[in-house]
Design an enzyme around this catalytic site. Structure first.
Site, PDB file in Angstrom:
ATOM      1  N   GLU A  36       0.814  -1.233   0.000  1.00 63.89           N
ATOM      2  CA  GLU A  36       0.000   0.000   0.000  1.00 63.89           C
ATOM      3  C   GLU A  36       0.839   1.271   0.000  1.00 63.89           C
ATOM      4  O   GLU A  36       0.767   2.083   0.938  1.00 63.89           O
ATOM      5  CB  GLU A  36      -0.967  -0.009   1.194  1.00 63.89           C
ATOM      6  N   GLU A  48      -6.667  -7.647  -1.030  1.00 66.39           N
ATOM      7  CA  GLU A  48      -7.236  -7.710   0.312  1.00 66.39           C
ATOM      8  C   GLU A  48      -8.721  -7.385   0.212  1.00 66.39           C
ATOM      9  O   GLU A  48      -9.094  -6.269  -0.148  1.00 66.39           O
ATOM     10  CB  GLU A  48      -6.550  -6.706   1.253  1.00 66.39           C
TER      11      GLU A  48
END
Lengths: 642, 642, 642
Positions: C141, C312
């Site tokens: 991320e 995710e």
């Protein structure tokens, strides 16, 4: 009895005698002095100028006043700060919080402990056996202005020391904190950093330990002062004046050091501080919400192991809230009587005379700024003094039928991990308390692990970590027990318990919480069954082996009962809360006396007190033998009856 | 007359002649230049490149334009900041405010004074007697972007110096500040610290002195520049372009240095800056509230001792407000005429041409970005120029019947100690001004201690410290005087006066204020009597020996009258304010001419001007001899009649 | 296919086999591991402890799982931070952002690049050719927690380096930035400072370059990792898991390094992050707004050049939003199917089992905290796995009829220079996307300069700088093109283009924008004509040589058309947006299928998918050959038909 806070150093010495005389005339018994006077006692290191205080104490004593002497540690003078810069606290953003107001020290500084011990010893030695000294106050309002926690180098040093003691090895610390997560593992205690200024949230377990560390420091610091005082001032009691809605350290632990608790009651200022609705804030702006002062009276009675004072009673408008209205006529008298009804031994007004200078120049006193002339609040205090004299000694305050378990750590835990932005521990406790008070009940607070002997109803609004002592007490008691959300949801290392929440209460409650939802304002989940209303803010998904008394919309358990323990799996809205309180008081066999929301009742021994916070009259129960007031309780009026 | 702000350094030199010619064609008389050009005049220390400016000045002069030359001190170049890092200001949180925009200097830095004197002398010497130079502007918008106060080491040094002069000894400082409170006593001036980054609020007396110190620095710094300019540029006037709603220093004191005042009029941007209601902000988004520009015109006419310019007039949308709408068609013309109606000698547009680069690239000019093409605002400016030419010279502006006493220190004092979160001095003055303007009145502002000769009505919305000169003027005047809340509530050391507020006005008003309440939004206290409405925000508890004209709900005095002085013991809501203004104008014998809330009237000598900020027509008074406009005043239209 | 994120290091080794077996039983194919494990791989410098990971990889591989291995650079361990303090990022206020959570590094640090290369090489070497490794994830991320930009000394160093390359000389930099404004000129690159902590706003051109610099750093840093991995792990693909609504760097440029994109889909948390109305937030609290996940699927499909995963997938409540509700039953399944409908190759849940410790202890997993027991989300995942198995392979996803041009730099530019406080680029794109999806359309995103071949409708909601490649594509395409406000309003140096906006689109659109207005909430400008509704937030004043399809209240052009290019000169309200989308789809000859606002349709090859986010049923089109679900689509249900 009544008292007053007095600052002889603020006034020319030739006024002290008049002040003392007028205090006695008003009916004052106790006078608190000295707690901010360091720069006048020691204007530079080791140059002592106590003579003025000697004279002040003598004058007050000769006038028949008993003295509460404060240690002056809340305001270290400039020379000390310059010589010992390591006493300075740091804010959460890493900035030093310097000289220029008060409480500019961190509890972590060893230098500060030394300096504190030094001045406390000097003061205690000098006045410890003065016949005028009735008792002592340590420091002033620990924790006020966010001063429990500090984020500087001294704090890191102290935190490491504390962690070493708690965990013994870095491996055990890593295990406890789950440091494997995000590669936060430490190889030694030297590597510990403060849990601030991180990129995203720090480990909540670290934060909780940091909070515990500071809370322990406050209690130990206070114990240090108490030990010195006790050494030099035998036979005198010691107290500390706690603040309202400051829950950053465990007050019960500080209370363990003390002979009695005291607190500073500013009912109107707190209306702005507590998260009331705007509607409530407007409604109660000039009287205070009718549970703010009582809530604290009851809480600090517990902190003081049954004994408490109001050390500072608001006598008119103050200066520190966003808005500072004038209390409605009658409120200063009402608050004073109310404190007494809740068991206060002394109500001491802050302050004798409004200071025309410095930070608190807009804070009312019993006298007008700089003048020997009663303020409106001063006149009300005089009335109470007369009424008290007429009424004679009050009976003992007995145990209440209901106990609320109050747990400071649960406040810290939910601040650290709100999970829902409006899950506020103090608010939850306050609302549960309020709901009980609407039923006309006396309420006690109890600390975790305390005996529940003698209570018929025990409320645990939320206790994130349920220690074994508390669990055992809850298992042992025959009282009806109501346990609220998030209880038992964390173990001592701030981990989710192995068997899922409510952890140690799993067996007693018959429940297992598998999911939780926090609900934004506007969302609610209806509850129906033996109680009804809605869940707001927080809602748990429980698997239950208990009897389900009420259910959420989808049929999930909302309120369960197993033996004498009920579990409420949500934050209740007003209706659900009232409905639940009605149910549990009934189950507990407690007779209630519902009152309008602007009336409060309190019993002290055989006496009943009523207080009218509203704008309408209220009729006292028929047949009351009235000792003070009238059968029709006017707005802002007080009544006492048998 | 009209002017324009021009940046020859922003454009290729071959465009300057065309620009100058087109300025003249539009009807421009004055052109302001140079105030941000330091890096082009001295690209590195002592390397001067003034030749381009010589040429620009010559070209403009030859085109018949008169030049206002700005000293370039608002933008010290990078090399200077690197060589003299001690010029950098610090914010209240202790962070340096570095290079990269403008105003990156503190008035406290002695280095900065030297560097400023150096460049001002060089510029003044070079151009002081150039025939094209009509006048000078010192610096640019003192105080803009919160740059009056600075919180760095240089500021502490300067503050100590100032305190030494004011108090002579630490004892006197301690006495003045009431430092005994919270052990804040200092043993020497060396111990003084800045009143920021304290644990809780610092001493308000310290804060006020810190503010006074900075205000004094601004005035002294400006005086330094003026002295140099006067030396080298005899016969030229000097001004400074003040900003709107920047009250952090005493503009009157800077005005004392100047020959005339000027200000930068951004009526639309200020709608977002001033605390209007959301409803007001939406209503006036595209025209500005009809009192914003006039209020400043009248205020700066006072600062300029009767003479003022608009140095920067918004000619279209700007870039710096949260929202930046396009002014309604006609507004640029309206604002220009309005400034003239209020006595402006020159209205100068900012800027000639929109810059397509850097911070203000979204700020409109009279020409489209980078182009030789009129913007909509440019076309309106041209229309005004033509109308002005047709109308000929305007008559003198006479004294108004009403004066408002405006006091910068009262703004600082109430910011330092609001006591009620929404007690805003500037807002109070503005609302009183607005109420007068609804009655069609010309208004003057006067400074503390100024003569009140010739006024029939004097308003003192709030003057926290009433100095002796002002008290004497208020005692002397035959005008009706209306004094507002908190007046006389502080002495020169920011202490509550010995005889309680209104202190020096106690005798004149017949009142003594024993308590004050600040009221949260939603609370009000009804007022009835000779005036009616309600108190909001602030309400005083007065004991009065005067005639009580109106009372609060509980019977307390709300408006009192003793001889020609009325005292209003609250912040009035709209209704009470209007009712009070009606009463005092009547008592003063002033003829009013109520207008709708979107119309404003202003008289200049025998001429009447009307301005329509609304969406509906308005009929001029019957029989008006119209010089400009029509008998029916359309939205955004202007009319002039005799 | 399905995947899961797994942290063997969080669990006792004796549980790994059971975990692997249960993953396979559930239907998991891929397992992502390792991305936060640095401290377990290298507990101190050069002491490597990879054996546990060897065993974990073997166990997972033996169970039949394919592994995605993450480089552990998102969490540098404490010893590394202590040895290399220059890796630490700084926030915009100049404060270091230290160890204690994650992403505590700046992309500017050369030391950090070396350390990253070192650990990535070690990991890639060790596992590059392990048969279980299917692919790699770089870091984690990027940009999350505001970590794209950093404001420390290393950043200044890197920024100077980047500027030298871009501008070659200080003169050219000054020219590009318009540094003459406010004397901001620099004599050398050494004089460059960071564009923060200035007195007022810094130069927007500087800020944009600073942002571009950091965006370039992210892409280059990622490329560095990819090159190392490719060297040691031939034949494996590489991805990065992007975050939602993080647009601080150019994802397309990072995507250029990758074989496929992936993103982390937290539909419910994002409801609080995106600027929805409170009403929308309440409505979609427990399902997410029906376009949040799809919008990102479509965007990341573009970033991945046609290939993407959900790395995710939220499987239940999370921990990091202000409120964290439980998703409605069915939503985990719905989101999974929806990702597949949009072309996801794999949907991988985060995480296998809820961790009972550390920061994410309130983040649900497929298993309950610490237990081998399905969570509600786990049971839904299992259902999807079964349905997927029954349905067989899904057809290819084809090109959509509509393309939205998405431009990260336009986001930065409008953040830097909003001009209207609520002009938010991401919101504009999202609302345009939403309006298309209400019409039942598949949507592709395209990057600036990409081929528009094959599209029938192209939307450019806002593209502040239109580069030549994009202009040429827009000129070349036969598609209907709709261009929105502020497009072409800046050149590459963040200057207003010489010919005024829309600059390079001036000729194509036939328009020239001479003024712009930003409108505060509550203000609107009605639009009528071929489309109708109102402008809010932003409204342009255009001179048009094009056909005017709709006009503002005053007659100005609101929507213009020249050949196949339409220009919308405002921010449209909901009605105007819907009306405009109806018009352009019609002009483009695209068949639409309007759906209720709680229903979404997506086509994948011959298959149609429908998703019900609402509370009411919806009937599938008559004659649908249903492969999954029923003809009546219940709330939270999924249907697939041919």
């Amino acid at each position: 009895m009544l008292g007053v806070c007095y600052y002889p150093e603020h006034w020319d010495e030739d006024r002290w005698k008049t002040d003392a005389r007028r205090m006695r005339e008003l009916g004052i018994s106790f006078v608190r002095i000295g707690e901010f006077a360091w720069s006048r006692l020691e204007p530079s290191r080791d140059r002592f100028t106590f003579e003025w205080l000697d004279r002040a104490i003598d004058i007050l004593t000769e006038a028949g006043l008993k003295i509460v002497l404060g240690t002056p540690t809340a305001t270290p003078p400039k020379w000390l700060v310059d010589q010992c810069p390591d006493i300075i606290p740091y804010d959460e953003h890493g900035r030093p919080r310097g000289f220029g107001s008060r409480r500019h020290y961190t509890f972590s500084s060893e230098t500060w402990w030394k300096e504190s011990a030094r001045i406390v010893e000097i003061v205690a030695k000098r006045y410890g056996d003065h016949p005028g000294i009735a008792g002592w106050q340590t420091d002033n309002e620990y924790g006020c202005h966010d001063t429990t926690l500090s984020w500087g180098p001294e704090d890191l040093k102290g935190f490491k020391r504390w962690l070493r003691l708690r965990y013994q090895s870095a491996d055990q610390l890593n295990e406890a904190w789950g440091s494997v997560f995000w590669s936060m593992e430490l190889e030694s205690f030297d590597e510990v950093t403060l849990p601030n200024l991180t990129v995203t949230e720090p480990n909540p377990a670290t934060r909780l330990d940091f909070w515990r560390y500071h809370s322990d420091q406050v209690a130990a610091y206070d114990a240090m002062q108490c030990a010195i005082i006790r050494k030099y001032s035998p036979g005198r009691w010691i107290t500390h004046n706690f603040m309202g809605f400051v829950s950053d350290f465990d007050h019960f632990k500080v209370g363990d050091n003390l002979d009695l608790a005291s607190w500073d009651s500013y009912p109107i200022g707190f209306v702005e501080k507590f998260p009331f609705t705007e509607e409530e804030r407007n409604r109660w702006a000039e009287t205070s919400h009718p549970d703010i002062a009582p809530y604290h009276h009851d809480l600090y009675r517990a902190v003081g192991k049954g004994r408490f004072w109001v050390m500072e009673q608001q006598p008119g408008p103050v200066n520190w809230a966003p808005w500072n209205p004038v209390p409605k006529p009658g409120m200063v008298r009402l608050w004073t009587w109310e404190a007494l009804a809740h068991g206060a031994e002394v109500v001491s007004y802050f302050r004798w005379r409004q200071a025309p200078f410095a930070q608190e120049q807009m804070h009312a006193g019993l006298n007008l700024p700089g003048l020997d002339e009663w303020s409106p609040g001063g006149r009300e205090a005089r009335q109470v003094a007369e009424e008290l004299a007429a009424l004679g000694p009050l009976p003992e305050t007995g145990q209440a039928p209901v106990a609320i378990l109050f747990d400071y750590q649960s406040h810290w835990s939910t601040v650290i991990q709100p999970q829902g932005k409006d899950f506020r521990y103090e608010e939850l406790c306050f609302r549960w308390y309020e709901a009980l008070r609407h039923l006309g009940l006396n309420v006690d607070f109890v600390r975790p692990g305390a005996s529940l002997e003698g209570y018929r109803l025990v409320l645990v609004p939320c206790m994130t970590e349920v220690d074994e002592a508390t669990r055992a007490e809850l298992a042992r008691t025959a009282a009806t027990v109501l346990v609220g959300p998030r209880s038992g949801s964390r173990d001592r290392n701030f981990r989710i318990p192995d068997m899922l929440p409510p952890g140690p209460l799993g067996e007693l409650s018959g429940n297992r919480i598998v999911q939780v939802a926090s609900l934004r304002p506007g969302l609610a989940d209806a509850v129906t069954g033996s109680v009804s209303g809605a869940a707001i803010r927080w809602r748990e998904y429980a698997e239950s082996r208990a009897t389900v008394l009420a259910r959420f919309e989808n049929g999930d358990p909302a309120l369960t009962e197993r033996n004498n323990l009920l579990y409420l799996a949500c934050w209740p809205d007003e209706k659900l809360l009232a409905s639940t309180m009605a149910l549990v008081t009934e189950k507990a066999g407690i007779a209630t006396m519902p009152v309008p929301d602007f009336i409060r009742i309190r019993r002290r021994g055989p006496l009943s007190f009523a207080f009218n916070y509203g704008t309408e009259d209220w009729a006292l129960p028929a047949g009351a033998e009235i000792l003070l007031g009238e059968a029709v309780l006017k707005p802002q009026a007080v009544a006492i009856w048998r």
